[in-house]
Enzyme design. Structure first.
Site, PDB file in Angstrom:
ATOM      1  CB  SER A 117      -8.229   5.935  -8.951  1.00  0.00           C
ATOM      2  OG  SER A 117      -7.764   6.540 -10.132  1.00  0.00           O
ATOM      3  CE1 TYR A 141     -10.385  10.969  -6.811  1.00  0.00           C
ATOM      4  CE2 TYR A 141      -8.730  10.513  -8.498  1.00  0.00           C
ATOM      5  CZ  TYR A 141      -9.911  10.191  -7.861  1.00  0.00           C
ATOM      6  OH  TYR A 141     -10.627   9.085  -8.260  1.00  0.00           O
ATOM      7  CE  LYS A 145     -10.922   7.817  -4.456  1.00  0.00           C
ATOM      8  NZ  LYS A 145     -12.139   7.124  -4.102  1.00  0.00           N
TER       9      LYS A 145
END
Ligand SMILES: NC(=O)c1ccc[n+]([C@@H]2O[C@H](COP(=O)([O-])OP(=O)(O)OC[C@H]3O[C@@H](n4cnc5c(N)ncnc54)[C@H](O)[C@@H]3O)[C@@H](O)[C@H]2O)c1
Length: 336
Positions: A117, A141, A145
């Site tokens: 991302s 989050y 990643k």
């Protein structure tokens, strides 16, 4: 080519499966349905279960020994939820990815494409990021990643695995053939919110943050049509080995930005949306939410060089497909 797609019942994974099929490939879906939709996995070879389940992964490869590549989309993805439940996010997105990578290698699946991302990047002055720009993930989050990429990179260094981490910018819209689209009941992304306001389900669109150092003060993003994003995965699997030859870095892990290369501000997106629907919508400025950032957009040169891909579709097309999806979504998915 036969390709394992984890998270193939989600928004992105299911659209990737459609793009693969349209190019004559065969996806094999592995999904636990923790957030994904059964409707999106219908008519496809499906294994229901967890990416961390070693026996299940082995069974998939026993039953499909010709799988040549895995596209690993499965993850938990909601930023505020990750702040409230970091343990769940790190277990699901990092530990289980590590298990999956090991089990892929054990089963002789050497090629891995990983859904990363743009949230991994930190703030940069001119908003444009290259793959080697500094990282600054601002949530559990986003950190999951970064860690997922690191885990894959380390596994690639130590084993026969080769990995390509694709850093997605801001996917919007739906499959133009309306086979799938955004499905979350709680719509948090900007285009979904605009559609909610235009269809009268929300009273007003809130422009969160109007004093960022951008050209009009609103946040800047690189909105990429989901179909362009899905097509990039087809290019990545078809040109997987060539990408490493072209990169000729000697590394067994590559990182590629998937964006349009154009930054669009929230005000510009709202204007394009209003033009598309032919009327204005109620909107108001509001302070930034905790964790909001001014934003970034992609330098997309590496994608062109390594996998011969660039975004083709316009923001207007994405808006139009999002509006069409809004019409079919309820009949396909129910009221949720
Ligand atoms: N949507 C975005 O804006 C965006 C942006 C950048 C990156 N990504 C990445 O793209 C990927 C797909 O995101 P999405 O938007 O399609 O989300 P999604 O929630 O629609 O899809 C995720 C899928 O993974 C499945 N899944 C999650 N954990 C699993 C597990 N342990 N075992 C098996 N299946 C599991 C879910 O059931 C779901 O079908 C994610 O890795 C996400 O981090 C998404």
């Amino acid at each position: 080519m036969k390709i394992l797609v984890t998270g193939g019942a989600g928004y992105i994974g299911s659209t990737v499966c459609s793009a693969l099929e349209d190019r004559g490939h065969t996806p094999v879906v592995l999904d636990s349905f923790v957030t994904g939709r059964r409707e999106f996995a219908r008519k496809r070879t499906l294994y229901e279960g967890d990416i961390g389940d070693r026996d299940l992964t082995s069974r998939i490869f026993e039953e499909h020994p010709t799988i040549e590549c895995a596209i690993h989309c499965a993850a938990l993805i909601v930023v505020p939820d990750s702040v409230a439940r970091p343990y769940d996010y790190y277990v699901n997105n990092v530990s289980k990815s590590l298990e999956l990578f090991r089990n892929l290698e054990t089963n002789g699946c050497r090629r891995v494409v990983f859904s990363s991302s743009a949230a991994v990047y930190g703030n940069v002055q001119d908003f444009m990021v290259r793959e080697d720009s500094s990282l600054g993930p601002s949530s559990p989050y986003a950190r999951s990643k970064v860690m997922g990429e690191s885990v894959l990179s380390d596994m690639c260094s130590a084993t026969q695995l080769q990995g390509i981490s694709l850093r997605y910018f801001n996917p919007i819209g739906a499959d133009p053939a309306m086979r799938s689209g955004p499905h979350a009941a709680d719509i948090s992304h900007v285009l979904g919110k605009l559609v909610e306001v235009a269809s009268g389900r929300e009273p007003v669109f809130r422009i969160t943050g109007a004093e960022w150092p951008t050209r009009d003060g609103t946040g800047i993003r690189d909105y990429i049509h989901i179909w362009d994003l899905a097509s990039a995965h087809v290019s990545a699997v078809e040109r997987f080995d060539d990408a490493f030859d072209t990169a000729s870095t000697g590394d067994s892990h590559l990182v590629i930005n998937l964006g349009t290369g154009r930054g669009v501000t929230v005000n510009e997106l709202v204007a394009a949306f209003e033009k598309e629907i032919g009327r204005t919508i109620p909107k108001q400025e509001a302070p930034p939410r905790p964790g909001d950032v001014a934003g970034v957009y992609a330098n997309a040169d590496v994608a062109m060089r390594l996998i011969g891909w660039k975004a083709e579709l316009t923001i207007e097309q994405a808006i139009s497909d999002a509006l069409k999806w809004n019409q079919v979504r309820t009949s396909m998915l129910g009221d949720q």
